[in-house]
Write a protein that holds these residues in place. Structure first.
Motif, PDB file in Angstrom:
ATOM      1  N   LEU A   1       9.551   9.447   3.810  1.00 50.79           N
ATOM      2  CA  LEU A   1       8.182  10.297   4.384  1.00 50.79           C
ATOM      3  C   LEU A   1       8.326  11.494   3.914  1.00 50.79           C
ATOM      4  O   LEU A   1       6.965  12.481   3.929  1.00 50.79           O
ATOM      5  CB  LEU A   1       8.784  10.889   5.770  1.00 50.79           C
ATOM      6  CG  LEU A   1       8.244   9.207   6.955  1.00 50.79           C
ATOM      7  CD1 LEU A   1       8.612   9.868   8.312  1.00 50.79           C
ATOM      8  CD2 LEU A   1       6.792   8.957   7.037  1.00 50.79           C
ATOM      9  N   SER A   2       9.142  11.779   2.635  1.00 54.01           N
ATOM     10  CA  SER A   2       9.098  13.510   2.325  1.00 54.01           C
ATOM     11  C   SER A   2       8.318  13.293   1.022  1.00 54.01           C
ATOM     12  O   SER A   2       7.338  14.126   0.847  1.00 54.01           O
ATOM     13  CB  SER A   2      10.460  13.366   1.863  1.00 54.01           C
ATOM     14  OG  SER A   2      10.792  12.954   0.948  1.00 54.01           O
ATOM     15  N   GLY A   3       7.412  12.483   0.462  1.00 50.61           N
ATOM     16  CA  GLY A   3       6.923  12.056  -0.753  1.00 50.61           C
ATOM     17  C   GLY A   3       5.822  12.187  -0.342  1.00 50.61           C
ATOM     18  O   GLY A   3       5.361  11.413   1.077  1.00 50.61           O
ATOM     19  N   VAL A   4       5.161  12.451  -1.138  1.00 48.58           N
ATOM     20  CA  VAL A   4       3.366  12.556  -0.841  1.00 48.58           C
ATOM     21  C   VAL A   4       2.367  11.344  -1.354  1.00 48.58           C
ATOM     22  O   VAL A   4       1.322  12.125  -1.855  1.00 48.58           O
ATOM     23  CB  VAL A   4       2.325  13.772  -0.045  1.00 48.58           C
ATOM     24  CG1 VAL A   4       3.040  14.211   1.243  1.00 48.58           C
ATOM     25  CG2 VAL A   4       2.910  14.419  -1.809  1.00 48.58           C
ATOM     26  N   GLY A   5       2.935  10.628  -1.581  1.00 45.87           N
ATOM     27  CA  GLY A   5       2.248   9.309  -3.063  1.00 45.87           C
ATOM     28  C   GLY A   5       2.359   9.921  -4.318  1.00 45.87           C
ATOM     29  O   GLY A   5       2.043   9.242  -4.900  1.00 45.87           O
ATOM     30  N   GLU A   6       3.699  10.017  -4.701  1.00 47.43           N
ATOM     31  CA  GLU A   6       4.285  10.649  -6.092  1.00 47.43           C
ATOM     32  C   GLU A   6       4.183   9.883  -6.912  1.00 47.43           C
ATOM     33  O   GLU A   6       4.903   8.497  -6.261  1.00 47.43           O
ATOM     34  CB  GLU A   6       4.692  11.837  -5.773  1.00 47.43           C
ATOM     35  CG  GLU A   6       4.777  13.241  -5.954  1.00 47.43           C
ATOM     36  CD  GLU A   6       5.271  13.662  -4.825  1.00 47.43           C
ATOM     37  OE1 GLU A   6       5.613  12.228  -4.063  1.00 47.43           O
ATOM     38  OE2 GLU A   6       5.632  14.389  -3.686  1.00 47.43           O
TER      39      GLU A   6
END
Length: 169
Positions: free
Chosen positions: A4-9
């Motif tokens: 959840l901490s990622g935003v599609g990296e």
């Protein structure tokens, strides 16, 4: 929490799978999470796992509600089921609402499944107007078959199709 901490990296799903291999059942469950970053994270890992449950989850990602998850499925799945892969990619290429997903599916078809793809007159007749527009947006300038396809739409009553065909030609 990590997913959840990622935003599609972009990240290497194969290496991440090795780190999270012991948590694979939980990773598979994440494919049903309501939050797209979790689904994205899970699919990035599962495309590198050969177990049937993982493969099933990745095939389902072709219909995910988030375009990034669909794009990962389109670009990273590896399978011996070429006809099935072609049909899944063709559906994205013709019907997906996001240009980037359609483009990713089209590139994969061109790179690996070109022998299964034909843009003949019968195929053109079977397309609806939105599908024809999607095809016209992604035609290859070096392809005689694509040029013939565009020629079919130059006299279309639909001005949007006619414009796309003329722009390509």
């Amino acid at each position: 929490r990590l997913a959840l901490s990622g935003v599609g990296e972009e990240f290497d799903g194969r290496q991440a799978l090795e780190v999270f291999r012991e948590k694979l059942p939980e990773v598979r469950e994440m494919t049903g999470d309501p939050e797209w970053p979790s689904r994205y994270f899970a699919v990035k890992l599962l495309v590198h796992d050969g177990e049937e449950r993982s493969r099933r989850a990745v095939w389902e990602a072709f219909g995910d509600s988030h375009p990034l998850v669909r794009r990962v499925a389109a670009t990273e799945i590896r399978t011996d089921e070429r006809p099935r892969l072609y049909q899944a990619l063709r559906t994205l290429y013709l019907d997906d609402t996001v240009h980037g997903v359609r483009q990713a599916a089209w590139r994969r078809i061109q790179a690996e499944l070109a022998d299964l793809h034909h843009l003949d007159a019968a195929a053109a007749e079977a397309l609806g107007e939105p599908q024809a527009l999607h095809v016209l947006e992604l035609l290859n300038l070096d392809s005689r078959q694509d040029e013939d396809f565009a020629m079919r739409y130059l006299d279309s009553e639909n001005l949007e199709l006619r414009h796309a065909a003329a722009s390509f030609l």
